[in-house]
Motif scaffolding. Sequence first.
Motif, PDB file in Angstrom:
ATOM      1  N   HIS A   1       0.834  -1.203   0.000  1.00 50.12           N
ATOM      2  CA  HIS A   1       0.000   0.000   0.000  1.00 50.12           C
ATOM      3  C   HIS A   1       0.864   1.246   0.000  1.00 50.12           C
ATOM      4  O   HIS A   1       0.558   2.241  -0.670  1.00 50.12           O
ATOM      5  N   GLU A   2       1.960   1.220   0.773  1.00 49.14           N
ATOM      6  CA  GLU A   2       2.891   2.344   0.838  1.00 49.14           C
ATOM      7  C   GLU A   2       4.045   2.092  -0.128  1.00 49.14           C
ATOM      8  O   GLU A   2       4.724   1.074  -0.040  1.00 49.14           O
ATOM      9  N   LEU A   3       4.275   3.022  -1.036  1.00 50.79           N
ATOM     10  CA  LEU A   3       5.351   2.843  -2.002  1.00 50.79           C
ATOM     11  C   LEU A   3       6.726   2.846  -1.344  1.00 50.79           C
ATOM     12  O   LEU A   3       7.707   2.407  -1.938  1.00 50.79           O
ATOM     13  N   SER A   4       6.809   3.346  -0.115  1.00 51.49           N
ATOM     14  CA  SER A   4       8.084   3.340   0.599  1.00 51.49           C
ATOM     15  C   SER A   4       8.427   1.966   1.173  1.00 51.49           C
ATOM     16  O   SER A   4       9.536   1.765   1.672  1.00 51.49           O
ATOM     17  N   ASN A   5       7.479   1.031   1.140  1.00 49.20           N
ATOM     18  CA  ASN A   5       7.766  -0.342   1.598  1.00 49.20           C
ATOM     19  C   ASN A   5       8.533  -1.071   0.506  1.00 49.20           C
ATOM     20  O   ASN A   5       7.943  -1.612  -0.434  1.00 49.20           O
ATOM     21  N   ARG A   6       9.837  -1.065   0.606  1.00 52.11           N
ATOM     22  CA  ARG A   6      10.698  -1.597  -0.451  1.00 52.11           C
ATOM     23  C   ARG A   6      11.314  -2.926  -0.023  1.00 52.11           C
ATOM     24  O   ARG A   6      11.394  -3.238   1.174  1.00 52.11           O
ATOM     25  N   PRO A   7      11.789  -3.712  -0.974  1.00 43.75           N
ATOM     26  CA  PRO A   7      12.528  -4.931  -0.626  1.00 43.75           C
ATOM     27  C   PRO A   7      13.755  -4.597   0.223  1.00 43.75           C
ATOM     28  O   PRO A   7      14.366  -3.534   0.064  1.00 43.75           O
ATOM     29  N   ILE A   8      14.112  -5.534   1.109  1.00 42.92           N
ATOM     30  CA  ILE A   8      15.286  -5.343   1.954  1.00 42.92           C
ATOM     31  C   ILE A   8      16.043  -6.654   2.048  1.00 42.92           C
ATOM     32  O   ILE A   8      15.441  -7.731   2.137  1.00 42.92           O
ATOM     33  N   VAL A   9      17.366  -6.570   1.993  1.00 41.48           N
ATOM     34  CA  VAL A   9      18.229  -7.742   2.154  1.00 41.48           C
ATOM     35  C   VAL A   9      18.611  -7.844   3.631  1.00 41.48           C
ATOM     36  O   VAL A   9      19.082  -6.874   4.232  1.00 41.48           O
ATOM     37  N   LEU A  10      18.397  -9.026   4.203  1.00 48.29           N
ATOM     38  CA  LEU A  10      18.589  -9.236   5.641  1.00 48.29           C
ATOM     39  C   LEU A  10      19.664 -10.292   5.878  1.00 48.29           C
ATOM     40  O   LEU A  10      19.805 -11.232   5.087  1.00 48.29           O
ATOM     41  N   PRO A  11      20.409 -10.188   6.971  1.00 46.65           N
ATOM     42  CA  PRO A  11      21.318 -11.278   7.329  1.00 46.65           C
ATOM     43  C   PRO A  11      20.514 -12.512   7.707  1.00 46.65           C
ATOM     44  O   PRO A  11      19.390 -12.391   8.224  1.00 46.65           O
ATOM     45  N   ASP A  12      21.064 -13.686   7.442  1.00 42.36           N
ATOM     46  CA  ASP A  12      20.316 -14.911   7.734  1.00 42.36           C
ATOM     47  C   ASP A  12      20.647 -15.477   9.119  1.00 42.36           C
ATOM     48  O   ASP A  12      20.438 -16.651   9.382  1.00 42.36           O
ATOM     49  N   THR A  13      21.120 -14.625  10.000  1.00 42.16           N
ATOM     50  CA  THR A  13      21.519 -15.075  11.333  1.00 42.16           C
ATOM     51  C   THR A  13      20.422 -14.954  12.378  1.00 42.16           C
ATOM     52  O   THR A  13      20.524 -15.530  13.455  1.00 42.16           O
ATOM     53  N   ALA A  14      19.376 -14.171  12.092  1.00 41.91           N
ATOM     54  CA  ALA A  14      18.326 -13.928  13.072  1.00 41.91           C
ATOM     55  C   ALA A  14      17.012 -14.563  12.625  1.00 41.91           C
ATOM     56  O   ALA A  14      16.771 -14.762  11.431  1.00 41.91           O
ATOM     57  N   GLU A  15      16.157 -14.871  13.595  1.00 41.59           N
ATOM     58  CA  GLU A  15      14.825 -15.377  13.280  1.00 41.59           C
ATOM     59  C   GLU A  15      13.927 -14.217  12.861  1.00 41.59           C
ATOM     60  O   GLU A  15      13.969 -13.137  13.442  1.00 41.59           O
ATOM     61  N   ILE A  16      13.119 -14.454  11.843  1.00 43.95           N
ATOM     62  CA  ILE A  16      12.187 -13.453  11.333  1.00 43.95           C
ATOM     63  C   ILE A  16      10.776 -13.934  11.649  1.00 43.95           C
ATOM     64  O   ILE A  16      10.403 -15.063  11.301  1.00 43.95           O
ATOM     65  N   VAL A  17       9.995 -13.092  12.326  1.00 41.92           N
ATOM     66  CA  VAL A  17       8.641 -13.461  12.741  1.00 41.92           C
ATOM     67  C   VAL A  17       7.649 -12.542  12.040  1.00 41.92           C
ATOM     68  O   VAL A  17       7.766 -11.320  12.098  1.00 41.92           O
ATOM     69  N   ILE A  18       6.685 -13.154  11.371  1.00 39.76           N
ATOM     70  CA  ILE A  18       5.628 -12.424  10.661  1.00 39.76           C
ATOM     71  C   ILE A  18       4.305 -12.742  11.352  1.00 39.76           C
ATOM     72  O   ILE A  18       3.891 -13.907  11.413  1.00 39.76           O
ATOM     73  N   GLU A  19       3.634 -11.723  11.861  1.00 36.13           N
ATOM     74  CA  GLU A  19       2.369 -11.912  12.564  1.00 36.13           C
ATOM     75  C   GLU A  19       1.215 -11.388  11.715  1.00 36.13           C
ATOM     76  O   GLU A  19       1.305 -10.309  11.120  1.00 36.13           O
ATOM     77  N   ILE A  20       0.123 -12.145  11.663  1.00 38.63           N
ATOM     78  CA  ILE A  20      -1.069 -11.731  10.935  1.00 38.63           C
ATOM     79  C   ILE A  20      -1.840 -10.740  11.810  1.00 38.63           C
ATOM     80  O   ILE A  20      -2.364 -11.104  12.867  1.00 38.63           O
ATOM     81  N   VAL A  21      -1.909  -9.489  11.367  1.00 34.95           N
ATOM     82  CA  VAL A  21      -2.612  -8.447  12.119  1.00 34.95           C
ATOM     83  C   VAL A  21      -4.036  -8.275  11.600  1.00 34.95           C
ATOM     84  O   VAL A  21      -4.988  -8.162  12.381  1.00 34.95           O
ATOM     85  N   ALA A  22      -4.208  -8.246  10.288  1.00 32.01           N
ATOM     86  CA  ALA A  22      -5.529  -8.061   9.697  1.00 32.01           C
ATOM     87  C   ALA A  22      -5.549  -8.707   8.322  1.00 32.01           C
ATOM     88  O   ALA A  22      -4.511  -8.908   7.689  1.00 32.01           O
ATOM     89  N   GLY A  23      -6.760  -9.025   7.864  1.00 28.76           N
ATOM     90  CA  GLY A  23      -6.923  -9.640   6.553  1.00 28.76           C
ATOM     91  C   GLY A  23      -7.663 -10.963   6.652  1.00 28.76           C
ATOM     92  O   GLY A  23      -7.614 -11.640   7.683  1.00 28.76           O
ATOM     93  N   ARG A  24      -8.353 -11.339   5.567  1.00 28.08           N
ATOM     94  CA  ARG A  24      -9.125 -12.575   5.545  1.00 28.08           C
ATOM     95  C   ARG A  24      -8.479 -13.594   4.599  1.00 28.08           C
ATOM     96  O   ARG A  24      -7.833 -13.241   3.631  1.00 28.08           O
ATOM     97  N   ASP A  25      -8.695 -14.870   4.947  1.00 25.98           N
ATOM     98  CA  ASP A  25      -8.231 -15.979   4.088  1.00 25.98           C
ATOM     99  C   ASP A  25      -6.732 -15.912   3.818  1.00 25.98           C
ATOM    100  O   ASP A  25      -6.265 -16.266   2.722  1.00 25.98           O
ATOM    101  N   THR A  26      -5.973 -15.469   4.802  1.00 26.45           N
ATOM    102  CA  THR A  26      -4.521 -15.381   4.636  1.00 26.45           C
ATOM    103  C   THR A  26      -3.911 -16.781   4.659  1.00 26.45           C
ATOM    104  O   THR A  26      -4.364 -17.662   5.393  1.00 26.45           O
ATOM    105  N   SER A  27      -2.874 -16.985   3.863  1.00 26.93           N
ATOM    106  CA  SER A  27      -2.198 -18.285   3.818  1.00 26.93           C
ATOM    107  C   SER A  27      -0.695 -18.089   3.864  1.00 26.93           C
ATOM    108  O   SER A  27      -0.185 -17.004   3.601  1.00 26.93           O
ATOM    109  N   VAL A  28       0.020 -19.156   4.199  1.00 25.32           N
ATOM    110  CA  VAL A  28       1.475 -19.171   4.132  1.00 25.32           C
ATOM    111  C   VAL A  28       1.889 -20.395   3.340  1.00 25.32           C
ATOM    112  O   VAL A  28       1.282 -21.465   3.458  1.00 25.32           O
TER     113      VAL A  28
END
Length: 291
Positions: free
Chosen positions: A214-241
């Motif tokens: 939605h925000e054009l400032s949300n750009r791809p980012i390269v991350l180190p693979d040393t840390a755990e990344i947690v994605i939480e579902i805040v809003a939205g219907r029929d979300t899948s992983v």
Amino acid sequence: MASRFRHAALVGKYQAHGIRPVLEEIAHFLVRQGMEVSLEKQTAQSTGITGYGAFTPDELGRHCDIAVVVGGDGTMLGVARELARHGTPLVGINQGRLGFITDVSIGEFAKALAPMIAGDYEEERRTMLTGVVWRDEERIFEGFAVNDVVVSRGAASSMVELKVEIGSEFVANFRADGLILASPTGSTAYALSAGGPILHPGIAGFVMVPIAPHELSNRPIVLPDTAEIVIEIVAGRDTSVSFDMHALASLLHGDRIAVRRSRDQVRFLHPRGWSYYATLRRKLRWNAGVA
């Protein structure tokens, strides 16, 4: 030069039209090279090929010292997830359309395989992703991915809102059609089509790519693979992983997907002289204008 291989697992895209004679030709070639050959069980059953051992992927990993995979990158991804924990090296013979990781042409398999079987090859190891989906304190799903973990909205629903934490530090809330977390291998797959960068396989990192944010400032980012990344579902219907397209649908608000680097790696073998950059040139048609 490495030791000679003795026992080959043969895996094919058994749904492909005309795959049986191709697999039989490769099996006969391997036998003529002095190798024992075993077929993946579903490949053998679906093609009707007999005369060879037929084993599950786990059994192949325990008994075979090399796997020859015939198909496209999708076929390779499925086999790689199964065999990575056994450390079994894989050779990809391309019957698909693109073939970033199945890079031996079907018409040149004999020329390519003969020296590789004898121990003359290029080897590279690729990072994998492993993830867990948590609902409250309950683990409801586990998965592995060679390419990517993708959280996405339902086909008929509006965008989702996702909260991202890295190493227990809050990063951002994204409102988008979804979010891709890709390994260097997966950076040339869905993540690339969504606008992400290409990561060289030697980079110890992941790329996180919002899908139609939605925000054009949300750009791809390269991350180190040393840390755990947690994605939480805040809003939205029929979300899948999905983990390399293996999906868990109907996630609920508050569900958390925790992703980290797997301790297992995929071993890919290539013919001597193979080049990652040459693969990019060929597959992405970077040869335009070159004589």
